[in-house]
Design a protein around this motif. Structure first.
Motif, PDB file in Angstrom:
ATOM      1  N   VAL A 301       0.845  -1.186   0.000  1.00 42.47           N
ATOM      2  CA  VAL A 301       0.000   0.000   0.000  1.00 42.47           C
ATOM      3  C   VAL A 301       0.881   1.237   0.000  1.00 42.47           C
ATOM      4  N   LEU A 302       0.531   2.214  -0.826  1.00 42.96           N
ATOM      5  CA  LEU A 302       1.266   3.473  -0.917  1.00 42.96           C
ATOM      6  C   LEU A 302       0.270   4.628  -0.921  1.00 42.96           C
ATOM      7  N   LEU A 303       0.717   5.765  -0.419  1.00 39.99           N
ATOM      8  CA  LEU A 303      -0.101   6.968  -0.420  1.00 39.99           C
ATOM      9  C   LEU A 303       0.449   7.944  -1.442  1.00 39.99           C
ATOM     10  N   ASP A 304      -0.377   8.286  -2.426  1.00 40.73           N
ATOM     11  CA  ASP A 304      -0.024   9.284  -3.439  1.00 40.73           C
ATOM     12  C   ASP A 304      -0.662  10.607  -3.013  1.00 40.73           C
ATOM     13  N   GLU A 305       0.084  11.388  -2.239  1.00 40.74           N
ATOM     14  CA  GLU A 305      -0.492  12.613  -1.676  1.00 40.74           C
ATOM     15  C   GLU A 305      -0.809  13.633  -2.755  1.00 40.74           C
ATOM     16  N   GLU A 306       0.052  13.762  -3.744  1.00 39.40           N
ATOM     17  CA  GLU A 306      -0.201  14.740  -4.804  1.00 39.40           C
ATOM     18  C   GLU A 306      -1.423  14.338  -5.632  1.00 39.40           C
ATOM     19  N   GLY A 307      -1.578  13.046  -5.868  1.00 38.94           N
ATOM     20  CA  GLY A 307      -2.722  12.585  -6.650  1.00 38.94           C
ATOM     21  C   GLY A 307      -3.980  12.395  -5.833  1.00 38.94           C
ATOM     22  N   GLY A 308      -3.883  12.519  -4.511  1.00 40.86           N
ATOM     23  CA  GLY A 308      -5.051  12.369  -3.658  1.00 40.86           C
ATOM     24  C   GLY A 308      -5.631  10.968  -3.693  1.00 40.86           C
ATOM     25  N   ARG A 309      -4.755   9.975  -3.720  1.00 41.33           N
ATOM     26  CA  ARG A 309      -5.239   8.592  -3.833  1.00 41.33           C
ATOM     27  C   ARG A 309      -4.356   7.651  -3.025  1.00 41.33           C
ATOM     28  N   ILE A 310      -4.947   6.516  -2.685  1.00 43.14           N
ATOM     29  CA  ILE A 310      -4.211   5.393  -2.115  1.00 43.14           C
ATOM     30  C   ILE A 310      -3.984   4.394  -3.239  1.00 43.14           C
ATOM     31  N   VAL A 311      -2.760   3.903  -3.360  1.00 49.47           N
ATOM     32  CA  VAL A 311      -2.431   2.917  -4.391  1.00 49.47           C
ATOM     33  C   VAL A 311      -2.161   1.585  -3.700  1.00 49.47           C
ATOM     34  N   VAL A 312      -2.921   0.568  -4.071  1.00 54.28           N
ATOM     35  CA  VAL A 312      -2.761  -0.763  -3.480  1.00 54.28           C
ATOM     36  C   VAL A 312      -2.390  -1.739  -4.593  1.00 54.28           C
ATOM     37  N   LEU A 313      -1.247  -2.403  -4.428  1.00 48.34           N
ATOM     38  CA  LEU A 313      -0.759  -3.372  -5.405  1.00 48.34           C
ATOM     39  C   LEU A 313      -0.839  -4.772  -4.804  1.00 48.34           C
TER      40      LEU A 313
END
Length: 351
Positions: A301-313
């Motif tokens: 799990v990663l937090l993309d603060e600039e994109g305003g999203r959570i990325v889950v792989l």
């Protein structure tokens, strides 16, 4: 010993089931079922197998119920629906690897599986879900429906957010990439080597039925959890393995460190889900090649603060954790065996 039968023995998932069952200390392979492959030995159908156990593929008849304790259905969904009706209440456990009973909501089932007619009473009785999330419901379950390979990866990726942190996910967009074995053994022009090699094929770019089953499951597990969940699926040149990238948008505040802690906490005690940092190994992970041949699923799990999203792989072997391995895993739980029995094979890499 728990007597196991496999119907659909000639397919990729059927072959994986044979491989895993014959290595399992608590399972005894007592029946192989099929139609077009009747009379053939496992080693004829799957060149990697040599231990035939004196078995050949046989037509499926009612007396099979007397020969098995668990019946694995590695069959197309219409066949699974028919066989489940025939053997329900006649064998202690049925584990269905098809999509016949994955979606509980009738209207949603009819939309994604319009050619699969099923008994409504059986649909209500089937226990569905990845074992890490529904393990307590598998004890003594008579009818078990396995999630699809994509659905397993997506659900494992999203569950810590919804069932763990209790977040409401406003929008989830999933990008899924899978190897060619996910399409089974059917001969299709698009799967011929001149077309498949080197290709990234958008075979389901505007929706996929595995996303529908994830949404159905999560909504039933915690109503109002997800606003919308959509998916695009692509075929890649790999034979085994898949990767799902879930892009999650929520109006709730999230913290990068708390996200990582939440995933580690959620999967503590679950040996087959490895929560990983994407930069912790020689190659970025999750990567399907790091789980091939095993029942592991790698989740990041990663937090993309600039994109305003959570990325889950999430990455897994579609034939093992996405099919046969998970089938053995739920069988272990169903019959009171340690969850990892017969499933401790480490990944094969490079493969």
């Amino acid at each position: 010993m728990i007597r196991a039968g496999v119907v659909g023995a000639s397919g990729f998932a059927g072959g994986e089931l044979i491989r895993l069952i014959t290595q399992h200390p608590g399972l005894e392979l007592t029946f192989l079922g099929g139609s077009s492959s009747a009379g053939r030995r496992p080693s004829e159908l799957h060149p990697g197998l040599r231990d035939n156990r004196g078995l050949t593929v046989q037509p499926v008849t009612e007396d099979v119920a007397d020969r098995v304790d668990v019946l694995f259905l590695a069959t197309p969904a219409p066949v699974s629906a028919e066989l489940s009706s025939l053997f329900a209440d006649r064998v202690p456990a049925i584990v269905d690897l098809s999509g016949a009973f994955r979606i509980r909501t009738p209207e949603l089932h009819d939309r994604w599986y319009p050619k699969v007619e099923r008994r409504s009473d059986l649909a209500d009785r089937f226990v569905y879900g990845v074992p890490e999330l529904i393990g307590d419901r598998l004890k003594d379950a008579a009818l078990i429906s396995l999630p699809g390979c994509y659905a397993t990866a997506i659900t494992l990726g999203l569950a810590p957010l919804t069932l763990g942190l209790g977040l409401r996910l406003k929008t989830v967009v999933v990008d899924g990439k899978s190897g060619s074995s996910g399409g089974g053994v059917q001969l299709r022009t698009s799967d011929l080597h001149p077309f498949r090699a080197g290709a990234i094929a958008p075979y389901s770019p505007a929706g996929h039925r595995h996303a529908a089953e994830v949404g159905d499951f999560l909504e039933r597990s915690r109503p109002g959890t997800i606003g919308s969940l959509s998916m695009s699926a692509y075929g890649v040149p790999n034979v085994r393995g898949l990767l799902t990238s879930s892009y999650v948008f929520t109006d709730e505040e999230v913290d990068r460190r708390e996200l990582n802690r939440a995933y580690l906490r959620f999967y503590k005690g679950h040996p087959f889900v490895r929560v990983r940092r994407h930069d912790e190994t020689l190659i970025p992970v999750p990567d399907p090649q790091a789980v091939l041949g095993s029942n592991y699923a790698d989740v990041t799990v990663l937090l993309d603060e600039e994109g305003g999203r959570i990325v889950v792989l999430a990455a897994l072997d579609n034939l093992v954790k996405g099919a046969a391995g998970q089938a053995v895993q739920v069988t272990n739980l169903r019959f009171g065996l340690p969850e990892e029995t017969g499933l401790t094979q480490q990944p094969v890499m490079p493969a």
